[in-house]
Design an enzyme around this catalytic site. Sequence first.
Site, PDB file in Angstrom:
ATOM      1  CE  LYS A   1      -2.064  -1.121   3.888  1.00  0.00           C
ATOM      2  NZ  LYS A   1      -1.416  -2.428   4.160  1.00  0.00           N
TER       3      LYS A   1
ATOM      4  NE  ARG B   1       1.700  -5.050  11.079  1.00  0.00           N
ATOM      5  CZ  ARG B   1       2.766  -4.805  10.313  1.00  0.00           C
ATOM      6  NH1 ARG B   1       3.962  -5.201  10.690  1.00  0.00           N
ATOM      7  NH2 ARG B   1       2.618  -4.163   9.186  1.00  0.00           N
TER       8      ARG B   1
ATOM      9  NE  ARG C   1       5.659  -0.328  10.154  1.00  0.00           N
ATOM     10  CZ  ARG C   1       4.558  -0.370   9.403  1.00  0.00           C
ATOM     11  NH1 ARG C   1       4.521   0.285   8.249  1.00  0.00           N
ATOM     12  NH2 ARG C   1       3.504  -1.033   9.796  1.00  0.00           N
TER      13      ARG C   1
ATOM     14  NE  ARG D   1       7.651  -2.294   6.428  1.00  0.00           N
ATOM     15  CZ  ARG D   1       6.319  -2.258   6.532  1.00  0.00           C
ATOM     16  NH1 ARG D   1       5.589  -1.717   5.584  1.00  0.00           N
ATOM     17  NH2 ARG D   1       5.724  -2.775   7.591  1.00  0.00           N
TER      18      ARG D   1
ATOM     19  NE  ARG E   1      -5.377  -0.982   9.403  1.00  0.00           N
ATOM     20  CZ  ARG E   1      -4.125  -1.040   8.968  1.00  0.00           C
ATOM     21  NH1 ARG E   1      -3.603  -2.149   8.564  1.00  0.00           N
ATOM     22  NH2 ARG E   1      -3.401   0.037   8.947  1.00  0.00           N
TER      23      ARG E   1
HETATM   24  P1  AP5 Z   1       4.778  -1.562   1.973  1.00  0.00           P
HETATM   25  O1  AP5 Z   1       4.452  -0.773   0.761  1.00  0.00           O
HETATM   26  O2  AP5 Z   1       5.462  -0.888   3.092  1.00  0.00           O
HETATM   27  O3  AP5 Z   1       3.457  -2.356   2.469  1.00  0.00           O
HETATM   28  P2  AP5 Z   1       2.151  -1.832   3.195  1.00  0.00           P
HETATM   29  O4  AP5 Z   1       1.000  -2.495   2.535  1.00  0.00           O
HETATM   30  O5  AP5 Z   1       2.146  -0.352   3.285  1.00  0.00           O
HETATM   31  O6  AP5 Z   1       2.384  -2.525   4.603  1.00  0.00           O
HETATM   32  P3  AP5 Z   1       2.227  -1.936   6.066  1.00  0.00           P
HETATM   33  O7  AP5 Z   1       3.033  -2.829   6.956  1.00  0.00           O
HETATM   34  O8  AP5 Z   1       2.519  -0.489   6.116  1.00  0.00           O
HETATM   35  O9  AP5 Z   1       0.713  -2.189   6.284  1.00  0.00           O
HETATM   36  P4  AP5 Z   1      -0.048  -2.213   7.611  1.00  0.00           P
HETATM   37  O10 AP5 Z   1      -1.428  -2.096   7.094  1.00  0.00           O
HETATM   38  O11 AP5 Z   1       0.220  -3.380   8.476  1.00  0.00           O
HETATM   39  O12 AP5 Z   1       0.596  -1.016   8.426  1.00  0.00           O
HETATM   40  P5  AP5 Z   1       0.111   0.442   8.790  1.00  0.00           P
HETATM   41  O13 AP5 Z   1       1.294   1.298   8.849  1.00  0.00           O
HETATM   42  O14 AP5 Z   1      -1.025   0.836   7.927  1.00  0.00           O
HETATM   43  O15 AP5 Z   1       5.643  -2.835   1.490  1.00  0.00           O
HETATM   44  C1  AP5 Z   1       6.137  -3.787   2.439  1.00  0.00           C
HETATM   45  C2  AP5 Z   1       7.525  -4.273   1.993  1.00  0.00           C
HETATM   46  O16 AP5 Z   1       7.396  -5.027   0.771  1.00  0.00           O
HETATM   47  C3  AP5 Z   1       8.510  -3.131   1.657  1.00  0.00           C
HETATM   48  O17 AP5 Z   1       9.800  -3.510   2.039  1.00  0.00           O
HETATM   49  C4  AP5 Z   1       8.419  -2.989   0.127  1.00  0.00           C
HETATM   50  O18 AP5 Z   1       9.629  -2.514  -0.435  1.00  0.00           O
HETATM   51  C5  AP5 Z   1       8.118  -4.416  -0.307  1.00  0.00           C
HETATM   52  N1  AP5 Z   1       7.247  -4.502  -1.471  1.00  0.00           N
HETATM   53  C6  AP5 Z   1       6.177  -3.682  -1.769  1.00  0.00           C
HETATM   54  N2  AP5 Z   1       5.596  -4.068  -2.927  1.00  0.00           N
HETATM   55  C7  AP5 Z   1       6.292  -5.170  -3.348  1.00  0.00           C
HETATM   56  C8  AP5 Z   1       6.177  -6.024  -4.494  1.00  0.00           C
HETATM   57  N3  AP5 Z   1       5.218  -5.846  -5.420  1.00  0.00           N
HETATM   58  N4  AP5 Z   1       7.057  -7.042  -4.605  1.00  0.00           N
HETATM   59  C9  AP5 Z   1       8.024  -7.231  -3.677  1.00  0.00           C
HETATM   60  N5  AP5 Z   1       8.209  -6.457  -2.583  1.00  0.00           N
HETATM   61  C10 AP5 Z   1       7.334  -5.432  -2.432  1.00  0.00           C
HETATM   62  O19 AP5 Z   1      -0.455   0.208  10.255  1.00  0.00           O
HETATM   63  C11 AP5 Z   1       0.407  -0.150  11.319  1.00  0.00           C
HETATM   64  C12 AP5 Z   1      -0.395  -0.339  12.595  1.00  0.00           C
HETATM   65  O20 AP5 Z   1      -1.039   0.912  12.949  1.00  0.00           O
HETATM   66  C13 AP5 Z   1      -1.543  -1.353  12.529  1.00  0.00           C
HETATM   67  O21 AP5 Z   1      -1.098  -2.667  12.768  1.00  0.00           O
HETATM   68  C14 AP5 Z   1      -2.475  -0.833  13.616  1.00  0.00           C
HETATM   69  O22 AP5 Z   1      -2.023  -1.197  14.890  1.00  0.00           O
HETATM   70  C15 AP5 Z   1      -2.346   0.680  13.485  1.00  0.00           C
HETATM   71  N6  AP5 Z   1      -3.341   1.218  12.540  1.00  0.00           N
HETATM   72  C16 AP5 Z   1      -3.092   1.792  11.325  1.00  0.00           C
HETATM   73  N7  AP5 Z   1      -4.238   2.126  10.718  1.00  0.00           N
HETATM   74  C17 AP5 Z   1      -5.234   1.752  11.571  1.00  0.00           C
HETATM   75  C18 AP5 Z   1      -6.649   1.801  11.494  1.00  0.00           C
HETATM   76  N8  AP5 Z   1      -7.280   2.284  10.416  1.00  0.00           N
HETATM   77  N9  AP5 Z   1      -7.369   1.336  12.552  1.00  0.00           N
HETATM   78  C19 AP5 Z   1      -6.760   0.848  13.641  1.00  0.00           C
HETATM   79  N10 AP5 Z   1      -5.421   0.737  13.770  1.00  0.00           N
HETATM   80  C20 AP5 Z   1      -4.667   1.193  12.738  1.00  0.00           C
HETATM   81 MG    MG Z   2       2.217   1.063   4.837  1.00  0.00          MG
END
Ligand code: AP5
Ligand code: MG
Length: 214
Positions: free
Chosen positions: A13, A168, A157, A128, A89
């Site tokens: 994402k 997660r 992270r 990552r 989410r």
């Molecule tokens: P990356 O692009 O970083 O993936 P992402 O989908 O953004 O993953 P996140 O870990 O950020 O998602 P998340 O939803 O768990 O975390 P968030 O920060 O939203 O890519 C990942 C890796 O893969 C990178 O190294 C990249 O280079 C590689 N990659 C990407 N595309 C690729 C491809 N096509 N092929 C190969 N490699 C690839 O949330 C974190 C925490 O915050 C949650 O767990 C929760 O506790 C809280 N939180 C956030 N939002 C909410 C909400 N709405 N409600 C409640 N709690 C929330």
């Molecule tokens: Mg992200």
Amino acid sequence: MNLLIMGLPGAGKGTQASKIVDAFGVAHISTGDMFRAAMANQTEMGTLAKSFIDKGELVPDEVTNGIVKERLAENDIAEKGFLLDGYPRTIEQAFALDQTLSDLGIELDGVINIEVDPSCLLERLSGRIIHRETGETFHKVFNPPVGDYNEDDYYQREDDKPETVKRRLDVNIAQGEPIINHYREKGLVFDIEGNQDINDVFEDVKKVISSLNN
Ligand code: AP5
Ligand code: MG
């Protein structure tokens, strides 16, 4: 243009969001990034968020809905449009977002749903690395920084530890289905094959966004 980007943790994402923002100029609203900024600044909200994020649990809806509502009401949104990343989410967050958008007189144009095989996600998240200075995301194997790089300039992270990642994934798989169905019923969902090279994923994303622009 007003978009959501959805997908499991590690689906890509944030990676795609940064390309979409560069290409289309929308405002990137990532609830995860907002919580991490609050954690780094040790605000009250940051401390609360940390107690959930470190365990791989979701931050309570009332906190999350509040920060998104505030951000969407800011002046730049009407002008630039937005890309919401990591929100909604829970189905309750989806209902809250419907209400917020209707209050603000904003229409959602599409939901980009990045589909990936969950078995590849642990490898994506454990590899990552994030550049300390710019916040840019890389992957040690799949998307390494160009040339020789100094590992000290990058960090991992806290919630990318294997035991937290598992929780997660479980939490997000359980919550995800009703949300996507909610938007499918509205005819807003565009499924994207996420098990391909980052640039190929982006080509598919661009086709969807261009079709929405016309
Ligand atoms: P990356 O692009 O970083 O993936 P992402 O989908 O953004 O993953 P996140 O870990 O950020 O998602 P998340 O939803 O768990 O975390 P968030 O920060 O939203 O890519 C990942 C890796 O893969 C990178 O190294 C990249 O280079 C590689 N990659 C990407 N595309 C690729 C491809 N096509 N092929 C190969 N490699 C690839 O949330 C974190 C925490 O915050 C949650 O767990 C929760 O506790 C809280 N939180 C956030 N939002 C909410 C909400 N709405 N409600 C409640 N709690 C929330
Ligand atoms: Mg992200």
